[in-house]
Design a protein around this motif. Structure first.
Motif, PDB file in Angstrom:
ATOM      1  N   ALA A 752       0.818  -1.219   0.000  1.00 35.67           N
ATOM      2  CA  ALA A 752       0.000   0.000   0.000  1.00 35.67           C
ATOM      3  C   ALA A 752       0.844   1.257   0.000  1.00 35.67           C
ATOM      4  O   ALA A 752       0.362   2.334  -0.363  1.00 35.67           O
ATOM      5  CB  ALA A 752      -0.923   0.000   1.210  1.00 35.67           C
ATOM      6  N   ASN A 753       2.109   1.139   0.398  1.00 34.52           N
ATOM      7  CA  ASN A 753       3.004   2.295   0.465  1.00 34.52           C
ATOM      8  C   ASN A 753       3.886   2.454  -0.766  1.00 34.52           C
ATOM      9  O   ASN A 753       4.732   3.343  -0.800  1.00 34.52           O
ATOM     10  CB  ASN A 753       3.891   2.178   1.707  1.00 34.52           C
ATOM     11  CG  ASN A 753       3.235   2.783   2.923  1.00 34.52           C
ATOM     12  OD1 ASN A 753       3.194   3.988   3.071  1.00 34.52           O
ATOM     13  ND2 ASN A 753       2.701   1.936   3.800  1.00 34.52           N
ATOM     14  N   LEU A 763      -3.511  -1.903  -5.896  1.00 29.63           N
ATOM     15  CA  LEU A 763      -4.459  -2.053  -4.793  1.00 29.63           C
ATOM     16  C   LEU A 763      -5.629  -2.954  -5.189  1.00 29.63           C
ATOM     17  O   LEU A 763      -6.061  -3.818  -4.413  1.00 29.63           O
ATOM     18  CB  LEU A 763      -4.973  -0.686  -4.343  1.00 29.63           C
ATOM     19  CG  LEU A 763      -3.971   0.231  -3.641  1.00 29.63           C
ATOM     20  CD1 LEU A 763      -4.555   1.630  -3.466  1.00 29.63           C
ATOM     21  CD2 LEU A 763      -3.561  -0.332  -2.292  1.00 29.63           C
ATOM     22  N   PHE A 787      -2.818   2.549   3.128  1.00 35.10           N
ATOM     23  CA  PHE A 787      -2.767   3.446   1.971  1.00 35.10           C
ATOM     24  C   PHE A 787      -3.242   4.849   2.339  1.00 35.10           C
ATOM     25  O   PHE A 787      -2.579   5.847   2.050  1.00 35.10           O
ATOM     26  CB  PHE A 787      -3.620   2.887   0.833  1.00 35.10           C
ATOM     27  CG  PHE A 787      -3.798   3.868  -0.300  1.00 35.10           C
ATOM     28  CD1 PHE A 787      -2.760   4.122  -1.181  1.00 35.10           C
ATOM     29  CD2 PHE A 787      -4.992   4.555  -0.462  1.00 35.10           C
ATOM     30  CE1 PHE A 787      -2.910   5.059  -2.211  1.00 35.10           C
ATOM     31  CE2 PHE A 787      -5.154   5.474  -1.487  1.00 35.10           C
ATOM     32  CZ  PHE A 787      -4.114   5.724  -2.364  1.00 35.10           C
ATOM     33  N   ASN A 791       0.399   6.496   2.806  1.00 39.04           N
ATOM     34  CA  ASN A 791       0.861   6.817   1.457  1.00 39.04           C
ATOM     35  C   ASN A 791       0.282   8.164   1.028  1.00 39.04           C
ATOM     36  O   ASN A 791      -0.600   8.262   0.177  1.00 39.04           O
ATOM     37  CB  ASN A 791       0.446   5.722   0.470  1.00 39.04           C
ATOM     38  CG  ASN A 791       1.195   5.817  -0.845  1.00 39.04           C
ATOM     39  OD1 ASN A 791       1.742   6.860  -1.194  1.00 39.04           O
ATOM     40  ND2 ASN A 791       1.224   4.723  -1.585  1.00 39.04           N
TER      41      ASN A 791
END
Length: 870
Positions: A752-753, A763, A787, A791
């Motif tokens: 997610a990062n 995703l 996320f 992120n």
């Protein structure tokens, strides 16, 4: 959106009825669990003729009053209540209900986690098990008989001590548990399953032997050793520091994979999210070991601050949570580096709680209005609540605080009380007027201090003036002044002498005068003595003097953070400029300072995106991220030699050990390894900005003997390395840990990062995997939550893709588990912090959610609050 009725603190009334005893018989079945609930009820308000019980998702099978079956005209059943008419002053009520645990995806009440039954009743989950007066001020003695198939569910657990067990027909068995202490129903617990059991014992200060049992999934027994050691340390610490001894014959912890929270302090039977129990040197990071110890301690400390003395009503939630967070933070500080522990606490507060205070869900630590109680398990109630307790500790001193705690337990043991009761006990035990201090409980927002100074060289007098102001909010347009403890250091730049003083700000504006032969340098808020923001113009020279001459570790770190934040702000306003000399001087001072490795790592770490946002106004998130990246690259280039030197020294130290042993106490050999890993990963984060060092990311990942270093390499890879490097080691990581649920949660978070333009396709692919399910809160948080909350580059996508992605997942999640959905919405509702373009896109995503039919009360409350501010 749906309309729901709010509850108000001002409307509190005592219950018309009390319940003396509760006898439960629970016959477990996946879809047809039968609960027989026998209550001894007494009328407190003799004018009340109706007993109104709470209940949700229940099938009523039968109801008897004093042994007589109730006819249909004697009661009324609605979606949320059971009303029984014309009840006598004292009576026995027997209710038989049927529930469907396997389809309870909200994970409130009784539900299935994998192959086990378990419960979660705080705040209002008990009403999903049986009809009851589901409020914390109704306290009763519980006896619980659990019945289930013996082969499938060999362990049957509930609150208290086991008093009877036996065999039944058809391969079933039962265990009866009796809890001798009165408790509200939110502390009820039941677990049934097939587990591995780790057993130990603890001998209390009075010589009693307490059986300690930790239940985990089969094959994970070895991963519970650290949790057991943490429990024993917690029990010893609470006796030594507060004189509090455990009161039952047995203390049990059960680890489950499906859990909405971190853990739950049910009397004698704590149910834990498995991520806060399971750890070994191969699969857990240093942070995991620390968090497990802290959460184990937190839930154990609740036995007194939450169970023996509990909340009168849910508006008083911080009475138990703020106080217990303070206690677990003090415990962690005693077990580890007190300076590092305190700074980490402050970083969380500044990054997330300050944002909550400034957002649409801003509320006092004792809210005055609630629509859905689950929405108020917040950082304000917990973290700011703990800071309010810490201020009392600062004002009263360690001895005075202990005297207040002793009086609190003496007065209120076995009772349900209020925040005022707690503060009054502190005031009475110390003969101190804390009436002004109580405003912290009823006023929302983060106070701001404006500080000015004046030095008279002829008179050798120094004056410090502080003005306090709390920004208005919609619910509280006029804020009042507070009682604020302010620890300061006065540093004489000539003699280098440091003087400490505690100032008590009790008015809108106050001035203090000090004797001083030279103009002192002021270090404000030693140990972060109050949860406030400060406006204090200090030169880089003054801040560097605090770093070089100051005594207080928090003030030293904070001075460095101010220089870094000022530099980011400068680059944000001057996008083509180069970083100034200030950051070079500050970093050079840190590099040469004789700090321990863990503190040095903190000194080298830039403020987080969230911390920076809280200090700015209507910021463009992409431009802010660019400024941060520019500064980070500059530091990496300017201090390349220092960073590689520190990295190599740390790595050499780490190569001498086999990795985590579990003993992370500050003075242990492992504690030093923890510090070295922290510094190595911090240096790697900088060095990975430079392509020439990308090879050491893969090298560290391959050579690492424990999870912290592996994860540090992966985090640098997904942030700064080429995509092929990140994908390569992520694939290796997945192949190694595919069967370990908790480690794969880390893998999902790393994905997610990823800093790649294809993040949204990635995703979607991850959500389509067989091992991803929205019904698992940990897995949902590890991907969707990571996320949205970590992120920032792609969550704040300029076209709004990140906001739309989160909105779509919240819509889906709200139908499954409203609690988790409600927590995921937090990054979206904080739109006021950002520039107009991004703010409008965030609102558009919120409106997409609001347009959905049949939204939960959890989501509706937050949407209403947010959209009203637009």
């Amino acid at each position: 959106m749906s309309e729901f009725t709010a509850k108000y603190l001002a409307d509190y009334l005592p219950s018309d009825f009390t319940i003396d005893t509760v006898n439960l018989t629970v016959e477990l079945d996946d879809h047809h669990t039968r609960v027989t609930n026998t209550l001894a009820v007494k009328k407190e308000n003799l004018e009340q003729s109706q007993l109104i019980l709470d209940g949700e998702h229940l099938k009523l099978v039968s109801a008897k009053l004093n042994g007589e079956q109730l006819t249909s005209d004697a009661f009324e059943q609605t979606e949320h209540q059971l009303t029984i008419f014309n009840v006598p002053d004292e009576f026995t009520l027997e209710l038989v209900t049927e529930i469907d645990p396997a389809n309870n995806t909200a994970l409130e009440g009784l539900y299935k986690s994998g192959g086990a039954f378990c419960t979660q009743c705080e705040a209002e989950g008990f009403r999903r098990i049986t009809y009851y007066l589901d409020r914390p001020d109704v306290m009763a003695i519980f006896t619980t008989k659990v019945i289930a198939d013996k082969a499938t569910y060999p362990y049957l657990l509930a609150n208290g001590n086991p008093v009877e067990r036996g065999e039944l027909a058809n391969g079933k068995h039962f265990v009866t548990w009796h809890d001798p202490f009165r408790k509200p129903c939110y502390l009820f617990a039941l677990v049934a399953g097939d587990f591995d059991l780790l057993k130990d014992e603890f001998v209390t200060q009075s010589g009693r032997s307490v059986a300690l049992e930790i239940f985990v999934d089969r094959g994970n027994k070895h991963k519970a050793v650290h949790a057991m050691d943490s429990l024993k340390r917690s029990m010893a610490w609470d006796e030594q520091v507060f004189g509090l001894e455990y009161d039952l014959d047995i203390y049990m912890i059960v680890a489950v994979d499906f859990f909405n929270m971190g853990a739950m302090e049910n009397k004698g039977l704590n149910v834990f999210n498995s991520k806060y129990v399971l750890a070994d040197k191969d699969s857990a990071t240093d942070t995991d070991f620390f968090n497990i110890e802290a959460v184990i301690a937190h839930e154990y400390f609740h036995n007194w601050t939450g169970n023996r003395v509990t909340c009168r009503d849910w508006f008083q939630l911080s009475l138990k949570e703020g106080l217990t967070v303070f206690r677990d933070q003090q415990f962690s500080a005693d077990m580890h580096s007190s300076a590092v522990t305190r700074i980490q606490n402050v970083k969380l507060l500044r990054a997330q709680q300050f944002a909550e205070d400034a957002g649409p869900m801003s509320h006092p630590i004792r809210p005055e209005k609630v629509m859905e109680m689950n929405n108020f398990y917040t950082l304000t109630v917990y973290e700011k609540g703990s800071e309010v307790i810490r201020m009392l500790h600062t004002l009263l001193g360690q001895q005075g605080f202990r005297q207040g705690m002793d009086l609190y337990f003496k007065r209120f043991d076995g009772m349900a009380v209020t925040c005022d009761d707690f503060v009054d006990a502190m005031a009475d035990a110390n003969g101190k007027d804390l009436s002004l201090f109580k405003r912290w409980y009823s006023q929302s927002g983060t106070p701001e201090l404006t500080v000015t100074q004046q030095f008279d060289a002829e008179l050798n007098k120094f004056k410090l003036t502080i003005v306090q102001h709390t920004p208005p909010s919609e619910a509280q347009p006029e804020k009042r002044h507070l009682h604020i403890p302010i620890n300061i250091e006065l540093i004489d730049p000539v003699t280098q002498q440091v003087t400490n003083q505690l100032l008590e700000l009790t008015d809108v504006q106050q001035t203090w005068q000090f004797d001083a032969s030279n103009q002192p340098i002021v270090a404000l808020l030693g140990d972060f003595s109050a949860p406030v923001k400060t406006h204090f113009e200090q030169s880089v020279e003054e801040l560097l003097s605090i770093i070089e001459l100051g005594d207080n570790s928090f003030c030293i770190w904070d001075a460095g953070q101010k220089i870094m934040a000022q530099e980011v702000t400068f680059l944000l306003a001057n996008q083509n400029a180069k970083p100034s000399e200030s950051i070079t001087r500050m970093m050079a001072a840190v590099m040469k300072a004789d700090y321990d490795d863990e503190f040095k790592a903190l000194m080298l770490t830039l403020p987080s995106f969230e911390e920076l946002v809280s200090g700015l106004n209507k910021v463009n998130p992409q431009q802010l991220l660019d400024a941060v990246e520019q500064l980070k690259l500059f530091i990496a280039q300017q201090f390349e030699e220092n960073l590689i030197g520190l990295y190599q020294t740390s790595e050499q130290l780490l190569q001498k050990t086999d990795g985590n042993t579990g003993d992370h106490t500050n003075d242990s050999a492992e504690g030093k390894q923890v510090a070295a890993r922290s510094l190595a990963n911090t240096c790697l984060s900088y060095l990975s900005m430079l392509p020439k060092y990308h090879h050491i990311i893969e090298q560290q990942f391959t050579q690492a003997k424990e999870m912290t270093s592996k994860l540090g390499a992966l985090q640098s890879a997904v942030r700064h390395a080429p995509l092929e490097v990140g994908d390569k080691i992520l694939s290796q990581f997945e192949q190694t840990w595919l069967e370990d649920t908790l480690v794969m949660d880390k893998w999902f978070s790393l994905q997610a990062n990823m800093q790649v333009d294809t993040i949204f396709e990635r995703l979607e692919q991850l959500m389509a995997r067989d091992d991803f399910a929205l019904t698992n809160p940990n897995r949902a948080r590890s991907l969707i939550g990571a996320f949205a909350m970590q992120n920032a580059r792609y969550f704040h996508d300029a076209q709004g893709k990140g906001y739309q992605f989160l909105a779509e997942q919240i819509i889906a999640m709200d139908k499954i588990n409203p609690q988790v959905a409600s927590r995921l919405i937090t990054p979206l509702i904080q739109f006021k912090a950002f520039d107009e373009h991004h703010s409008e896109l965030m609102v558009k995503a919120l409106e997409l959610i609001a347009a959905q039919p049949e939204l939960s009360r959890d989501i509706t409350e937050k949407l209403n609050a947010a959209l009203l501010q637009h």
